[in-house]
Scaffold this active site. Structure first.
Site, PDB file in Angstrom:
ATOM      1  N   ASP A  14       0.864  -1.180   0.000  1.00 27.84           N
ATOM      2  CA  ASP A  14       0.000   0.000   0.000  1.00 27.84           C
ATOM      3  C   ASP A  14       0.908   1.240   0.000  1.00 27.84           C
ATOM      4  OD1 ASP A  14      -2.359   1.656   0.669  1.00 27.84           O
ATOM      5  OD2 ASP A  14      -1.394   1.816   2.630  1.00 27.84           O
ATOM      6  N   LEU A  15       0.379   2.389  -0.384  1.00 28.93           N
ATOM      7  CA  LEU A  15       1.217   3.598  -0.404  1.00 28.93           C
ATOM      8  C   LEU A  15       0.972   4.496   0.819  1.00 28.93           C
ATOM      9  CD1 LEU A  15       1.322   4.707  -4.164  1.00 28.93           C
ATOM     10  CD2 LEU A  15       3.040   3.474  -2.829  1.00 28.93           C
ATOM     11  N   ASP A  16      -0.166   5.231   0.807  1.00 30.58           N
ATOM     12  CA  ASP A  16      -0.384   6.251   1.848  1.00 30.58           C
ATOM     13  C   ASP A  16      -0.556   5.617   3.227  1.00 30.58           C
ATOM     14  OD1 ASP A  16      -0.770   8.995   0.329  1.00 30.58           O
ATOM     15  OD2 ASP A  16      -1.681   7.395  -0.860  1.00 30.58           O
ATOM     16  N   ASP A 191      -2.262  -0.136   6.037  1.00 27.25           N
ATOM     17  CA  ASP A 191      -2.481   0.563   7.317  1.00 27.25           C
ATOM     18  C   ASP A 191      -3.930   0.905   7.596  1.00 27.25           C
ATOM     19  OD1 ASP A 191      -2.383   2.584   5.147  1.00 27.25           O
ATOM     20  OD2 ASP A 191      -2.842   3.934   6.810  1.00 27.25           O
TER      21      ASP A 191
HETATM   22  O1  LIG Z   1      -4.510   2.934  -0.648  1.00 25.37           O
HETATM   23  P1  LIG Z   1      -3.578   4.060  -0.353  1.00 25.37           P
HETATM   24  O2  LIG Z   1      -2.290   3.997  -1.132  1.00 25.37           O
HETATM   25  O3  LIG Z   1      -3.328   4.199   1.129  1.00 25.37           O
HETATM   26  O4  LIG Z   1      -4.301   5.381  -0.878  1.00 25.37           O
HETATM   27  C1  LIG Z   1      -5.503   5.798  -0.226  1.00 25.37           C
HETATM   28  C2  LIG Z   1      -5.915   7.186  -0.650  1.00 25.37           C
HETATM   29  O5  LIG Z   1      -4.737   7.995  -0.659  1.00 25.37           O
HETATM   30  C3  LIG Z   1      -4.970   9.383  -0.910  1.00 25.37           C
HETATM   31  O6  LIG Z   1      -5.707   9.951   0.166  1.00 25.37           O
HETATM   32  C4  LIG Z   1      -5.118   9.746   1.457  1.00 25.37           C
HETATM   33  O7  LIG Z   1      -3.776  10.276   1.458  1.00 25.37           O
HETATM   34  C5  LIG Z   1      -3.678  11.707   1.260  1.00 25.37           C
HETATM   35  C6  LIG Z   1      -2.187  12.066   1.218  1.00 25.37           C
HETATM   36  O8  LIG Z   1      -1.542  11.718   2.411  1.00 25.37           O
HETATM   37  C7  LIG Z   1      -4.451  12.421   2.387  1.00 25.37           C
HETATM   38  O9  LIG Z   1      -4.397  13.826   2.176  1.00 25.37           O
HETATM   39  C8  LIG Z   1      -5.914  11.929   2.416  1.00 25.37           C
HETATM   40  O10 LIG Z   1      -6.580  12.485   3.552  1.00 25.37           O
HETATM   41  C9  LIG Z   1      -5.967  10.396   2.527  1.00 25.37           C
HETATM   42  O11 LIG Z   1      -7.311   9.930   2.439  1.00 25.37           O
HETATM   43  C10 LIG Z   1      -5.690   9.580  -2.232  1.00 25.37           C
HETATM   44  O12 LIG Z   1      -6.070  10.939  -2.380  1.00 25.37           O
HETATM   45  C11 LIG Z   1      -6.916   8.672  -2.358  1.00 25.37           C
HETATM   46  O13 LIG Z   1      -7.410   8.732  -3.700  1.00 25.37           O
HETATM   47  C12 LIG Z   1      -6.539   7.233  -2.049  1.00 25.37           C
HETATM   48  O14 LIG Z   1      -7.700   6.414  -2.094  1.00 25.37           O
END
Ligand SMILES: O=P(O)(O)OC[C@H]1O[C@H](O[C@H]2O[C@H](CO)[C@@H](O)[C@H](O)[C@H]2O)[C@H](O)[C@@H](O)[C@@H]1O
Length: 236
Positions: A14-16, A191
């Protein structure tokens, strides 16, 4: 801590919140120095069996990783295999344009709320306006009540409308049925609530479903250190 990685492990990341610290918006994240090189090294170590499973769009994933790795983008709605071919496991909804307009109108009434439109999913981000979260969630729930083809997802400081039937767990299973993933032991790290189905899928396939908070110290830095240790001289 995760297991000692070997070339027999297929890696799903996963990224974020896992490889990246959260930031105010997806575009503002700080990509750790050397992330792309580390992912390339880990992929080469296991004949390309490394995939990114993210809620982000494919373009956003590539902007972070700097290489077109196999990926399940938009929570598995867009799949890119090891040969670079794109697959869509489920259909797009017909209501997307109307829902997007309604969300944009709601965002205009809540300063700080931001709408993200991906190829299939729509996200209402409220990180900059947390008090708007419950009302947005209720509005989205009512809006899609008659649309069984989509579901509302409680993401990190965001609500997401995504096609039902995709998901990171199914994406992981899809990759594990194909080369170069098939025959290896899956290891997924995530996460978020959106990652739980991939954590369960990896475990069900005899692998490891790891959680940044339950299995590491809750920080992407700990996950990166563990991944990096697999590239240390003499390993694998
Ligand atoms: O599945 P992931 O790689 O964890 O991505 C999930 C979402 O990531 C982004 O939003 C999230 O991260 C942003 C940057 O840190 C944050 O600002 C936001 O509040 C989080 O929800 C992305 O914008 C989404 O499209 C993804 O689904």
């Amino acid at each position: 801590m995760g297991p000692k990685l070997t070339r027999d492990h297929a890696l799903f990341l996963d990224l974020d919140g896992t490889l990246l610290e959260f930031a105010p918006t997806a575009e503002e994240v700080a990509v750790p120095a050397g992330l792309g090189a580390m992912l390339r090294g880990l992929a080469a170590q296991r004949d390309g069996a490394l995939a990114i499973l993210s809620g982000r769009s494919l373009a956003q994933i590539d902007a972070v990783t700097a290489d077109p790795f196999p990926a399940g983008a938009e929570h598995g709605f867009v799949l890119r295999d090891a040969a670079g071919r794109i697959h869509h496991p489920v259909r797009q909804t017909a209501n997307r344009a109307a829902w997007r307009a309604a969300l944009e109108a709601a965002a205009a009434a809540h300063p700080g709320v931001r709408i993200e439109a991906k190829s299939a999913s729509l996200v209402a981000h409220y990180r900059a306006s947390p008090e708007a979260g419950p009302a947005l969630g209720a509005m989205i729930g009512a809006m899609i009540a008659e649309a069984p083809e989509v579901e509302r997802l409680a993401a990190n400081m965001a609500w997401e409308i995504r096609p039902r039937g995709a998901g990171k767990g199914r994406a992981l299973e899809w990759f594990m049925a194909r080369p170069p993933f098939a025959g290896r032991v899956p290891v997924f790290v995530g996460d978020d609530v959106t990652d739980e189905e991939a954590i369960a899928a990896a475990a069900a396939l005899g692998g490891h479903g790891l959680h940044v908070h339950r299995d590491f110290d809750g920080t992407p830095a700990a996950v990166l250190a563990w991944l990096g240790s697999a590239l240390a001289p003499g390993r694998v």
